[in-house]
Design an enzyme around this catalytic site. Structure first.
Site, mmCIF file in Angstrom:
data_model
loop_
_atom_site.group_PDB
_atom_site.id
_atom_site.type_symbol
_atom_site.label_atom_id
_atom_site.label_comp_id
_atom_site.label_asym_id
_atom_site.label_seq_id
_atom_site.Cartn_x
_atom_site.Cartn_y
_atom_site.Cartn_z
ATOM 1 N N ASP A 22 38.380 48.079 70.266
ATOM 2 C CA ASP A 22 38.075 46.645 70.255
ATOM 3 C C ASP A 22 37.629 46.237 68.845
ATOM 4 O OD1 ASP A 22 37.234 44.532 72.782
ATOM 5 O OD2 ASP A 22 36.544 44.070 70.744
ATOM 6 N N ILE A 23 38.173 45.131 68.372
ATOM 7 C CA ILE A 23 37.878 44.699 67.002
ATOM 8 C C ILE A 23 36.435 44.179 66.865
ATOM 9 C CG2 ILE A 23 38.645 42.285 67.170
ATOM 10 C CD1 ILE A 23 39.846 44.471 64.354
ATOM 11 N N ASN A 28 37.420 42.102 82.677
ATOM 12 C CA ASN A 28 37.051 40.697 82.815
ATOM 13 C C ASN A 28 38.312 39.990 83.289
ATOM 14 O OD1 ASN A 28 34.417 41.088 81.737
ATOM 15 N ND2 ASN A 28 35.221 40.972 79.660
ATOM 16 N N GLN A 39 37.326 36.497 80.725
ATOM 17 C CA GLN A 39 38.574 36.965 80.116
ATOM 18 C C GLN A 39 39.000 35.995 79.017
ATOM 19 O OE1 GLN A 39 41.892 37.380 82.854
ATOM 20 N NE2 GLN A 39 43.123 38.497 81.354
ATOM 21 N N HIS A 72 43.583 43.934 80.576
ATOM 22 C CA HIS A 72 43.080 45.056 79.775
ATOM 23 C C HIS A 72 41.789 45.584 80.372
ATOM 24 C CE1 HIS A 72 41.702 41.231 78.139
ATOM 25 N NE2 HIS A 72 40.578 41.839 77.793
ATOM 26 N N HIS A 75 38.320 47.521 79.751
ATOM 27 C CA HIS A 75 37.361 47.892 78.701
ATOM 28 C C HIS A 75 36.743 49.257 79.020
ATOM 29 C CE1 HIS A 75 36.941 43.930 76.642
ATOM 30 N NE2 HIS A 75 37.308 43.458 77.822
HETATM 31 P P1 AMP Z 1 38.212 39.919 77.216
HETATM 32 O O1 AMP Z 1 37.111 39.051 76.741
HETATM 33 O O2 AMP Z 1 37.844 40.784 78.386
HETATM 34 O O3 AMP Z 1 39.487 39.146 77.453
HETATM 35 O O4 AMP Z 1 38.479 40.955 76.075
HETATM 36 C C1 AMP Z 1 39.241 40.698 74.958
HETATM 37 C C2 AMP Z 1 38.775 41.655 73.935
HETATM 38 O O5 AMP Z 1 39.745 41.746 72.914
HETATM 39 C C3 AMP Z 1 37.462 41.261 73.280
HETATM 40 O O6 AMP Z 1 36.506 42.284 73.498
HETATM 41 C C4 AMP Z 1 37.823 41.120 71.800
HETATM 42 O O7 AMP Z 1 36.821 41.608 70.961
HETATM 43 C C5 AMP Z 1 39.083 41.946 71.701
HETATM 44 N N1 AMP Z 1 39.993 41.550 70.643
HETATM 45 C C6 AMP Z 1 40.352 40.293 70.301
HETATM 46 N N2 AMP Z 1 41.248 40.326 69.295
HETATM 47 C C7 AMP Z 1 41.453 41.641 69.004
HETATM 48 C C8 AMP Z 1 42.255 42.323 68.063
HETATM 49 N N3 AMP Z 1 43.046 41.677 67.189
HETATM 50 N N4 AMP Z 1 42.205 43.684 68.044
HETATM 51 C C9 AMP Z 1 41.399 44.351 68.899
HETATM 52 N N5 AMP Z 1 40.641 43.756 69.817
HETATM 53 C C10 AMP Z 1 40.648 42.424 69.863
#
Ligand code: AMP
Ligand code: ZN
Length: 137
Positions: A29-30, A85, A92, A98, A100
């Site tokens: 996760d970024i 989520n 989400q 996805h 976590h």
């Molecule tokens: P969610 O909030 O459950 O939809 O999770 C989306 C996740 O994607 C969040 O934890 C973000 O930090 C992560 N995210 C968003 N953009 C990127 C990216 N470019 N690379 C890796 N993770 C990302």
């Protein structure tokens, strides 16, 4: 389809990839919640976990299990939260399913999944709710 996670899978957007197989893709996760925070996704775009069939779910969670063991092996975390989520109200932000994997550490300040929401549902309804869900199978 302009989906960030599809673009990552296609290599159009860079990611810190940790795993890939025929069905699943995983990267760090970024904006990590903890050290080793990983997301695992089906390669084929699907927005909601509730739209997934049992076969796709089994494939995804087989990969999650495999990846979680490696993440824990590398980080040495003594615990882990694993979850989805699903839906806007659940937090989400990326509409591509996805899972976590969030390693947990001693005194990391976080709580359990029970702390996500505290809406005080009616305990007396438990019996009826359980029966309603049970009857749908
Ligand atoms: P969610 O909030 O459950 O939809 O999770 C989306 C996740 O994607 C969040 O934890 C973000 O930090 C992560 N995210 C968003 N953009 C990127 C990216 N470019 N690379 C890796 N993770 C990302
Ligand atoms: Zn997608």
């Amino acid at each position: 389809m302009d989906c960030l996670f599809c673009r990552i899978i296609d290599g159009e957007v860079a990611s810190h990839k940790v795993y890939e197989d025929e069905h699943a893709y995983a990267f760090l996760d970024i904006y990590p919640t903890s050290r080793g925070h990983t997301v695992v996704l089906p390669k084929k775009h699907i927005a909601s976990f509730l739209e997934m069939n049992e076969e796709k779910t089994a494939e995804l969670f087989t990969s999650v299990n495999r990846i979680a063991k490696k993440v824990i092996g590398v980080t040495g975390a003594p615990g882990v939260n694993i979850g989805i989520n699903n839906g806007l109200v659940a937090g989400q932000t990326v509409p591509h399913v996805h899972v976590h994997i969030i390693p947990r550490y001693e005194n990391d300040g976080g709580g359990s999944m029970h702390t996500i929401v505290d809406s005080n549902p009616d305990r007396e309804e438990l019996e009826q709710l359980a029966a309603s869900i049970y009857s749908r199978f």
